[in-house]
Design an enzyme around this catalytic site. Sequence first.
Site, mmCIF file in Angstrom:
data_model
loop_
_atom_site.group_PDB
_atom_site.id
_atom_site.type_symbol
_atom_site.label_atom_id
_atom_site.label_comp_id
_atom_site.label_asym_id
_atom_site.label_seq_id
_atom_site.Cartn_x
_atom_site.Cartn_y
_atom_site.Cartn_z
ATOM 1 N N GLY A 138 2.453 -1.355 -5.863
ATOM 2 C CA GLY A 138 2.133 -2.452 -4.965
ATOM 3 C C GLY A 138 0.886 -3.205 -5.402
ATOM 4 O O GLY A 138 0.313 -2.958 -6.470
ATOM 5 N N HIS A 139 0.437 -4.115 -4.554
ATOM 6 C CA HIS A 139 -0.691 -4.980 -4.878
ATOM 7 C C HIS A 139 -1.994 -4.192 -5.022
ATOM 8 O O HIS A 139 -2.214 -3.173 -4.366
ATOM 9 C CB HIS A 139 -0.865 -6.053 -3.794
ATOM 10 C CG HIS A 139 -1.218 -5.485 -2.445
ATOM 11 N ND1 HIS A 139 -2.515 -5.251 -2.054
ATOM 12 C CD2 HIS A 139 -0.431 -5.092 -1.413
ATOM 13 C CE1 HIS A 139 -2.524 -4.752 -0.830
ATOM 14 N NE2 HIS A 139 -1.270 -4.643 -0.419
ATOM 15 N N ASP A 140 -2.849 -4.659 -5.920
ATOM 16 C CA ASP A 140 -4.212 -4.132 -6.072
ATOM 17 C C ASP A 140 -4.255 -2.649 -6.426
ATOM 18 O O ASP A 140 -5.205 -1.944 -6.080
ATOM 19 C CB ASP A 140 -5.031 -4.384 -4.799
ATOM 20 C CG ASP A 140 -5.124 -5.859 -4.465
ATOM 21 O OD1 ASP A 140 -5.781 -6.588 -5.214
ATOM 22 O OD2 ASP A 140 -4.499 -6.282 -3.463
ATOM 23 N N LYS A 158 -3.423 -0.973 -3.031
ATOM 24 C CA LYS A 158 -4.820 -0.541 -3.079
ATOM 25 C C LYS A 158 -4.982 0.948 -3.378
ATOM 26 O O LYS A 158 -5.989 1.556 -3.012
ATOM 27 C CB LYS A 158 -5.545 -0.907 -1.784
ATOM 28 C CG LYS A 158 -5.609 -2.404 -1.531
ATOM 29 C CD LYS A 158 -6.431 -2.737 -0.296
ATOM 30 C CE LYS A 158 -6.502 -4.245 -0.085
ATOM 31 N NZ LYS A 158 -7.299 -4.597 1.113
#
Length: 210
Positions: A138-140, A158
């Site tokens: 996923g993101h980050d 994250k």
Amino acid sequence: MKNLYIVGAGGCGREILNTILDIHAIQGPRWNIRGFLDDTDDPLKDKPCDYGVVGSIVDYRPEADDLLVMGIADPAAKRRLGAMLAGRGAVFETIIHPYTALGRHNSIGTGSVLFAGFSMTVNVTLGRFVTIIGSGLGHDVTIEDFATISGACNIMGKVTVEEEVFIGGNVAVAPGTTIGSRAYVCMGSMVMKDVQPGTKVMGNPAREIG
């Protein structure tokens, strides 16, 4: 066209050869595949394979047109052999299967291998010698150097996976968690909180077992 050697003729190395052959079949030839470098006794015995072992890792000395691919899944071995070979001047290639979804604004470190079915969304950072087999990020997300992530894992936004972590297949990691360096996450686990460095966790939710 550069010569390409795969470091390690075990299961991971042979899977990486399959990825390289897929790249050639889909995108056209990119390298002159020479075969495997391996120090074990007859690693391809009774295993049909398109290429053989052409030399040992300890004796290998790079030439000007050579590239290497890290074909070993064990994170500590990746670090040790990568440092030894780089110290001799070896250059490592990054291998990305054509059937991956690479997203936007992401970075991929030298020597990493991304298998078919891998996906990442945005603002993802992959370190050096990261191996990921058909999993999603996923993101980050940050995956640090020498980590290995097995198939069908789902790593949420994250998350930080520190250096030399090994994650088994079918693992889910909750958003915002950190898996500490040299930790081992057993297959099928659900990681809901931070994993301490150097520990082994298993279960749903994942608990320390060693």
